[in-house]
Design a protein around this motif. Structure first.
Motif, PDB file in Angstrom:
ATOM      1  N   PRO A  52      -2.300  -2.576  -2.668  1.00  0.00           N
ATOM      2  CA  PRO A  52      -2.753  -1.961  -1.417  1.00  0.00           C
ATOM      3  C   PRO A  52      -4.262  -2.049  -1.293  1.00  0.00           C
ATOM      4  CG  PRO A  52      -2.453  -0.255  -3.056  1.00  0.00           C
ATOM      5  CD  PRO A  52      -2.070  -1.550  -3.731  1.00  0.00           C
ATOM      6  N   PRO A  53      -4.819  -1.735  -0.113  1.00  0.00           N
ATOM      7  CA  PRO A  53      -6.273  -1.644   0.000  1.00  0.00           C
ATOM      8  C   PRO A  53      -6.805  -0.490  -0.836  1.00  0.00           C
ATOM      9  CG  PRO A  53      -5.214  -0.829   1.990  1.00  0.00           C
ATOM     10  CD  PRO A  53      -4.129  -1.431   1.151  1.00  0.00           C
ATOM     11  N   ILE A  54      -8.106  -0.521  -1.081  1.00  0.00           N
ATOM     12  CA  ILE A  54      -8.752   0.526  -1.878  1.00  0.00           C
ATOM     13  C   ILE A  54      -9.471   1.477  -0.926  1.00  0.00           C
ATOM     14  CG2 ILE A  54     -10.462   1.019  -3.666  1.00  0.00           C
ATOM     15  CD1 ILE A  54      -9.843  -1.638  -4.928  1.00  0.00           C
ATOM     16  N   GLU A  55      -8.833   2.596  -0.645  1.00  0.00           N
ATOM     17  CA  GLU A  55      -9.412   3.556   0.294  1.00  0.00           C
ATOM     18  C   GLU A  55     -10.761   4.061  -0.219  1.00  0.00           C
ATOM     19  OE1 GLU A  55      -8.242   4.185   3.265  1.00  0.00           O
ATOM     20  OE2 GLU A  55      -6.533   2.853   2.905  1.00  0.00           O
ATOM     21  N   GLY A  56     -11.772   3.994   0.624  1.00  0.00           N
ATOM     22  CA  GLY A  56     -13.114   4.420   0.253  1.00  0.00           C
ATOM     23  C   GLY A  56     -14.045   3.283  -0.110  1.00  0.00           C
ATOM     24  N   LYS A  57     -13.487   2.116  -0.404  1.00  0.00           N
ATOM     25  CA  LYS A  57     -14.315   0.976  -0.827  1.00  0.00           C
ATOM     26  C   LYS A  57     -15.284   0.551   0.271  1.00  0.00           C
ATOM     27  CE  LYS A  57     -13.745  -3.959  -2.010  1.00  0.00           C
ATOM     28  NZ  LYS A  57     -13.954  -4.605  -0.710  1.00  0.00           N
TER      29      LYS A  57
END
Length: 305
Positions: A52-57
């Motif tokens: 998944p995407p990295i939330e906060g990146k």
């Protein structure tokens, strides 16, 4: 390369382009000389966009870019709030930059302050990097002082960038622009390396991108700058500890954790596996630690435009 996901619509803005990491928008109405650059939370490796995407990146990278833009005494692409433009939606504001629209030069301005990565691989074969001869017997991670400028040609989307000589960059953009790109890149890198060292971090290498402002003819620093995605940083104390294995001394504040996990769990055939939660957490931790080390009290969750 995997197909990029369609970015969410932004009220008042028209999506025009997506790269592996960033989405670009222009205003639906109003001046056409501005871009909204939104750093996504996507993460890529081996030419695949991973799940998944990295939330906060995206917010951390944008905040770090903006912090570096404030430290660098070079014209950059950021612009202040423009009243006639649409508002930037609150949910993307922490990872968005309002910028001037530029004519981008087709050169990635790579500066190396240490011999590592693809540069070290080329050195092992040829004894040089992008046509620059280096002393014999250098090891992975050895410092280069002064740093060297090793440009790359920015290939079309879906193709790999190509390392080139300085002479080839002259052919691409002309002698005057090529010299300005080289000299400005080395100056920025040298100043940034000293600042990073004062924070206990080694700036090993980076890449800059520049464009021409069509209204003024000015050369402008653009894109991201000195982030974990565009640069290689090492911990100074760990780097100096020669009792550690070289891989530990050269562990970088970036997505190498992701690359290592994929290398151990995927044969590079078909679709990459979904990243486990602990790898996501560790990767975001690396990005956040670098921001904290460099920028100190700056807040990555504050809107940047």
């Amino acid at each position: 390369m995997t197909e990029l996901p369609t970015p969410k619509p932004l009220p008042g803005w028209t999506h025009i382009y997506s790269g592996k990491v960033r989405d670009l928008y222009v205003p639906e109405n109003g001046p056409d000389s501005y871009l909204l650059v939104v750093a996504s939370n996507r993460i890529s490796a081996f030419d695949f966009v991973l799940e998944p995407p990295i939330e906060g990146k995206g917010a951390v990278l944008t905040a770090l870019s903006n912090w570096w833009f404030e430290q660098i005494d070079v014209p950059n692409h950021l612009v202040p709030h423009v009243p006639e433009l649409p508002e930037i939606p609150a949910d993307v504001a922490p990872r968005a930059m309002l910028t001037r629209k530029l004519e981008m030069y087709p050169i990635e301005c790579v500066v190396r302050g240490a011999l590592t990565g693809s540069g070290f691989a080329e050195y092992q074969q040829l004894g040089s990097v992008c046509g620059i001869e280096l002393p014999a017997g250098m090891q992975d991670g050895d410092q280069l002082d002064p740093p060297i400028y090793t440009p790359a040609y920015k290939a079309p989307l879906g193709e790999h960038d190509e390392n080139i000589t300085y002479e080839r960059s002259v052919e691409l953009v002309g002698a005057e622009v090529a010299q300005a790109l080289r000299d400005t890149s080395i100056r920025i890198f040298t100043e940034a390396r000293a600042l990073a060292a004062s924070r206990g971090v080694v700036l090993a290498d980076t890449k800059f991108e520049f464009g021409r402002d069509p209204r003024t003819g000015e050369m402008v620093l653009a894109d991201e700058v000195l982030t974990s995605d565009s640069s290689r940083y090492w911990d100074s104390a760990r780097y100096a500890d020669e009792t550690l294995p070289r891989a530990e001394r050269l562990a970088s504040f970036d997505k190498q954790i992701v690359r290592n996990w994929l290398a151990a769990n995927w044969d590079k055939q078909g679709t990459p596996p979904v990243l486990p939660a602990e790898i996501i957490e560790q990767t975001l931790g690396q990005y956040s630690e670098l921001f904290d080390r460099l920028a100190g009290s700056a807040d990555p969750d504050q809107p940047t435009a």
